[in-house]
Design an enzyme around this catalytic site. Sequence first.
Site, short mmCIF file in Angstrom:
data_model
loop_
_atom_site.label_atom_id
_atom_site.label_comp_id
_atom_site.label_asym_id
_atom_site.label_seq_id
_atom_site.Cartn_x
_atom_site.Cartn_y
_atom_site.Cartn_z
N TYR A 157 0.84 -1.21 0.00
CA TYR A 157 0.00 0.00 0.00
C TYR A 157 0.87 1.26 0.00
O TYR A 157 0.61 2.20 -0.76
CB TYR A 157 -0.89 -0.07 1.24
CG TYR A 157 -1.93 1.01 1.38
CD1 TYR A 157 -3.15 0.93 0.71
CD2 TYR A 157 -1.71 2.10 2.22
CE1 TYR A 157 -4.12 1.90 0.87
CE2 TYR A 157 -2.68 3.08 2.39
CZ TYR A 157 -3.88 2.98 1.71
OH TYR A 157 -4.85 3.95 1.88
N LYS A 161 0.98 4.12 -2.87
CA LYS A 161 0.61 5.51 -2.57
C LYS A 161 1.79 6.46 -2.83
O LYS A 161 1.59 7.59 -3.27
CB LYS A 161 0.10 5.63 -1.14
CG LYS A 161 -1.22 4.87 -0.88
CD LYS A 161 -2.36 5.36 -1.77
CE LYS A 161 -3.70 4.77 -1.36
NZ LYS A 161 -4.81 5.24 -2.21
P1 NAP Z 1 -13.57 1.98 1.45
O1 NAP Z 1 -14.56 2.57 2.39
O2 NAP Z 1 -13.06 0.61 1.65
O3 NAP Z 1 -14.18 2.13 -0.03
C1 NAP Z 1 -13.42 1.69 -1.12
C2 NAP Z 1 -14.13 2.05 -2.40
O4 NAP Z 1 -13.31 1.61 -3.49
C3 NAP Z 1 -15.48 1.38 -2.54
O5 NAP Z 1 -16.40 2.28 -3.10
C4 NAP Z 1 -15.18 0.24 -3.51
O6 NAP Z 1 -16.27 -0.12 -4.34
C5 NAP Z 1 -14.13 0.87 -4.37
N1 NAP Z 1 -13.37 -0.15 -5.10
C6 NAP Z 1 -12.72 -1.24 -4.61
N2 NAP Z 1 -12.16 -1.93 -5.60
C7 NAP Z 1 -12.46 -1.27 -6.77
C8 NAP Z 1 -12.16 -1.48 -8.12
N3 NAP Z 1 -11.40 -2.53 -8.53
N4 NAP Z 1 -12.66 -0.61 -9.04
C9 NAP Z 1 -13.42 0.43 -8.65
N5 NAP Z 1 -13.73 0.70 -7.36
C10 NAP Z 1 -13.25 -0.14 -6.43
O7 NAP Z 1 -12.25 2.91 1.37
P2 NAP Z 1 -11.98 4.40 1.88
O8 NAP Z 1 -11.45 4.32 3.25
O9 NAP Z 1 -13.11 5.28 1.55
O10 NAP Z 1 -10.73 4.76 0.94
C11 NAP Z 1 -10.86 5.55 -0.23
C12 NAP Z 1 -9.47 5.95 -0.69
O11 NAP Z 1 -8.83 6.68 0.36
C13 NAP Z 1 -8.55 4.78 -1.01
O12 NAP Z 1 -7.73 5.10 -2.10
C14 NAP Z 1 -7.72 4.64 0.25
O13 NAP Z 1 -6.50 4.02 -0.01
C15 NAP Z 1 -7.58 6.10 0.63
N6 NAP Z 1 -7.24 6.29 2.04
C16 NAP Z 1 -8.09 5.90 3.03
C17 NAP Z 1 -7.73 6.10 4.35
C18 NAP Z 1 -8.61 5.70 5.50
O14 NAP Z 1 -8.14 5.82 6.66
N7 NAP Z 1 -9.83 5.27 5.29
C19 NAP Z 1 -6.50 6.71 4.64
C20 NAP Z 1 -5.67 7.09 3.62
C21 NAP Z 1 -6.05 6.90 2.31
P3 NAP Z 1 -17.18 -1.42 -4.01
O15 NAP Z 1 -17.94 -1.00 -2.77
O16 NAP Z 1 -18.04 -1.57 -5.19
O17 NAP Z 1 -16.23 -2.54 -3.75
#
Ligand code: NAP
Length: 248
Positions: A157, A161
């Site tokens: 990851y 990133k």
């Molecule tokens: P999340 O709640 O797990 O949601 C992930 C989203 O990505 C879902 O809508 C999922 O769609 C979609 N997804 C997964 N595989 C996919 C694919 N192959 N093609 C298209 N869509 C796909 O994640 P989140 O926490 O909101 O994270 C969003 C972004 O922020 C990510 O890039 C993550 O790395 C980044 N981020 C998150 C955090 C954190 O603490 N949460 C911190 C730093 C960065 P489905 O529901 O249809 O599977």
Amino acid sequence: MAAGLTDKVAIVTGASRGIGRATALALAAEGANVVVNYARSRTAADEVVATIADTAGSAIALQADVSDAEQVDSLIKATMDKWGRIDVLVNNAGITRDTLLLRMKPEDWQAVIDLNLSGVFLCTRAASKIMLKQRSGRIINIASVAGLMGNPGQANYSAAKAGVIGFTKTVAKEMATRSVTVNAVAPGFIKTDMTEDLSNTEDILKYIPLGRYGEAEEVAGLIRFLASDPAAAYITGQVLTIDGGMVM
Ligand code: NAP
């Protein structure tokens, strides 16, 4: 509506849940027509579209695995068929496959690189063809503090990133002459499904000066700002952390 997004067209990848969902709602609230991309969660994506419609906004749900080049091309084509332009691309879709390096299987590595890094490349390449012709556009890539600081258990990851950050700066330089800006947002720990299973919350909180996890809506607010016109028009190639002060 102060963000200058009325009638603009925004694609948010991975908008069925979490940060992507909050971003789709935030952009739609500013008058943008929003593509709610999802991979598997059709019901959740439809709910996002219905929520936007309830507030007189405009959105469609489009299924596409954004790590697949053909599906990305279909996503861009369907957007163009529907609205004829692309003003904002938020590369948000992401997954984790956390484990320490010695236990990390090649498939754990590859799955994370394929979506979190190659997916950003594929969507940006496809959407930027349109934006370069339009001579305007905003690309916002969701990175992570893990790409800046590293994080044990996240070699895949963090590498993806950090790659997104390098990609953002290069593409920002390539596209600047056509008024397409490219920035990265690097969240810390945000309350979503992705962080739901973390067992060491007390340890994590020690490293967050503001003493709490962030909300998806707080990240969406920063993304909305970077998409806004003209407020953010002179910002490109930047990495904005939103992490309660973890990286400073
Ligand atoms: P999340 O709640 O797990 O949601 C992930 C989203 O990505 C879902 O809508 C999922 O769609 C979609 N997804 C997964 N595989 C996919 C694919 N192959 N093609 C298209 N869509 C796909 O994640 P989140 O926490 O909101 O994270 C969003 C972004 O922020 C990510 O890039 C993550 O790395 C980044 N981020 C998150 C955090 C954190 O603490 N949460 C911190 C730093 C960065 P489905 O529901 O249809 O599977």
